[in-house]
Design a protein around this motif. Structure first.
Motif, PDB file in Angstrom:
ATOM      1  N   LYS A  16    -105.272  91.941 -10.441  1.00 45.20           N
ATOM      2  CA  LYS A  16    -104.423  92.530  -9.401  1.00 45.20           C
ATOM      3  C   LYS A  16    -103.127  91.724  -9.297  1.00 45.20           C
ATOM      4  O   LYS A  16    -103.027  90.611  -9.787  1.00 45.20           O
ATOM      5  CB  LYS A  16    -105.138  92.530  -8.048  1.00 45.20           C
ATOM      6  N   VAL A  17    -102.161  92.290  -8.613  1.00 43.77           N
ATOM      7  CA  VAL A  17    -100.874  91.630  -8.387  1.00 43.77           C
ATOM      8  C   VAL A  17    -100.630  91.576  -6.884  1.00 43.77           C
ATOM      9  O   VAL A  17    -100.796  92.584  -6.192  1.00 43.77           O
ATOM     10  CB  VAL A  17     -99.729  92.381  -9.099  1.00 43.77           C
ATOM     11  N   ILE A  18    -100.240  90.418  -6.393  1.00 43.17           N
ATOM     12  CA  ILE A  18     -99.882  90.247  -4.984  1.00 43.17           C
ATOM     13  C   ILE A  18     -98.367  90.285  -4.897  1.00 43.17           C
ATOM     14  O   ILE A  18     -97.684  89.551  -5.618  1.00 43.17           O
ATOM     15  CB  ILE A  18    -100.401  88.899  -4.442  1.00 43.17           C
ATOM     16  N   PRO A  19     -97.804  91.114  -4.037  1.00 46.50           N
ATOM     17  CA  PRO A  19     -96.336  91.159  -3.931  1.00 46.50           C
ATOM     18  C   PRO A  19     -95.746  89.799  -3.547  1.00 46.50           C
ATOM     19  O   PRO A  19     -96.337  89.044  -2.768  1.00 46.50           O
ATOM     20  CB  PRO A  19     -96.086  92.183  -2.822  1.00 46.50           C
ATOM     21  N   ASP A  20     -94.580  89.514  -4.100  1.00 46.59           N
ATOM     22  CA  ASP A  20     -93.868  88.287  -3.753  1.00 46.59           C
ATOM     23  C   ASP A  20     -93.456  88.310  -2.291  1.00 46.59           C
ATOM     24  O   ASP A  20     -93.221  89.368  -1.702  1.00 46.59           O
ATOM     25  CB  ASP A  20     -92.582  88.164  -4.591  1.00 46.59           C
ATOM     26  N   GLY A  43    -105.118  89.942  -0.901  1.00 52.93           N
ATOM     27  CA  GLY A  43    -103.709  90.316  -1.005  1.00 52.93           C
ATOM     28  C   GLY A  43    -102.778  89.288  -0.395  1.00 52.93           C
ATOM     29  O   GLY A  43    -101.679  89.620   0.049  1.00 52.93           O
ATOM     30  N   HIS A  45    -101.175  85.127  -0.702  1.00 49.87           N
ATOM     31  CA  HIS A  45    -100.948  83.960  -1.555  1.00 49.87           C
ATOM     32  C   HIS A  45    -101.696  82.738  -1.017  1.00 49.87           C
ATOM     33  O   HIS A  45    -101.760  82.520   0.189  1.00 49.87           O
ATOM     34  CB  HIS A  45     -99.446  83.631  -1.619  1.00 49.87           C
ATOM     35  N   HIS A  73     -95.606  86.036   5.612  1.00 48.82           N
ATOM     36  CA  HIS A  73     -94.272  86.615   5.766  1.00 48.82           C
ATOM     37  C   HIS A  73     -93.414  85.866   6.792  1.00 48.82           C
ATOM     38  O   HIS A  73     -92.195  86.028   6.809  1.00 48.82           O
ATOM     39  CB  HIS A  73     -94.357  88.104   6.074  1.00 48.82           C
ATOM     40  N   THR A  83     -93.708  83.149  -4.949  1.00 42.31           N
ATOM     41  CA  THR A  83     -93.893  83.974  -6.132  1.00 42.31           C
ATOM     42  C   THR A  83     -94.868  83.237  -7.048  1.00 42.31           C
ATOM     43  O   THR A  83     -95.441  82.223  -6.649  1.00 42.31           O
ATOM     44  CB  THR A  83     -92.544  84.279  -6.835  1.00 42.31           C
ATOM     45  N   ALA A  87     -98.057  86.958 -12.586  1.00 45.85           N
ATOM     46  CA  ALA A  87     -98.396  87.749 -11.402  1.00 45.85           C
ATOM     47  C   ALA A  87     -99.876  88.114 -11.302  1.00 45.85           C
ATOM     48  O   ALA A  87    -100.405  88.246 -10.207  1.00 45.85           O
ATOM     49  CB  ALA A  87     -97.555  89.026 -11.372  1.00 45.85           C
ATOM     50  N   LYS A 111     -85.943  86.474 -11.531  1.00 47.37           N
ATOM     51  CA  LYS A 111     -86.092  86.530 -10.070  1.00 47.37           C
ATOM     52  C   LYS A 111     -85.167  85.532  -9.396  1.00 47.37           C
ATOM     53  O   LYS A 111     -84.555  85.821  -8.364  1.00 47.37           O
ATOM     54  CB  LYS A 111     -87.539  86.212  -9.663  1.00 47.37           C
TER      55      LYS A 111
END
Length: 182
Positions: A16-20, A43, A45, A73, A83, A87, A111
């Motif tokens: 899976k990928v966790i959004p930056d 989900g 970091h 956030h 990041t 990913a 990035k």
């Protein structure tokens, strides 16, 4: 989703990928090696309870209190982001290939050039050495600059990196923090 992922949720988190957590003009963009399955399942970091990123971030003076991964956030309001070099989630960072790390280094440069943080802080010396071809790099500030962004290498905060004590990690994070505020 429960606070602690089930065995099935962990298995389903593979790749899976966790959004930056990123925005233009941050003071520091922290860069992990890649997310683990625990982080992928939630989900978030650095979500595994034994990971020392959040305590080191606080002890190093970057946050006014110890943040929970679910508050990631809030970092943006502090001029910080997260990041990863690669990913995709894996059970262990040693599942990544050298090619993946080198390709991830190229993506990371893109990035950084797009978002222009003051500092890029890579969390893991071995991953940094592989991703950027810097075989003799050491923890601390690097000679490399990406655009106008300085590069700093911090120890990997994973609980598996036991030779770095919490106090040692906090000291390395504090050294970067001192550079950021000057």
């Amino acid at each position: 989703m429960p606070i602690r992922p089930t065995k099935d949720q962990l298995a389903a988190a593979q790749d899976k990928v966790i959004p930056d957590v990123i925005a233009p003009g941050l003071d520091v963009l922290f860069c992990g090696i890649n997310p683990g399955l625990y982080s992928g399942a939630l989900g978030l970091h650095f979500a595994r309870p034994g990971n020392r990123f959040w305590p080191a971030l606080h002890a190093g003076g970057f946050t006014p209190r110890l943040l929970d991964p679910s508050e990631q956030h809030e970092l943006l309001d502090l001029g910080l982001g997260i990041t990863n070099v690669v990913a995709r989630t894996t059970a262990r960072a040693d599942e990544l290939t050298g090619d993946e790390l080198r390709e991830g280094g190229k993506t990371l440069v893109e990035k950084v050039l797009e978002n222009e943080p003051r500092w890029l802080a890579v969390l893991g010396i071995t991953a940094y050495r592989t991703a950027f071809g810097e075989k003799k790099a050491k923890v601390g500030p690097q000679e490399r600059v990406i655009g106008k962004t300085g590069v700093w290498v911090l120890p990997n905060p994973s609980g598996l990196n036991a030779h770095w004590t919490p106090a040692g990690l906090a000291g390395e994070f504090a050294a970067l923090r001192a550079r950021v505020v000057t």
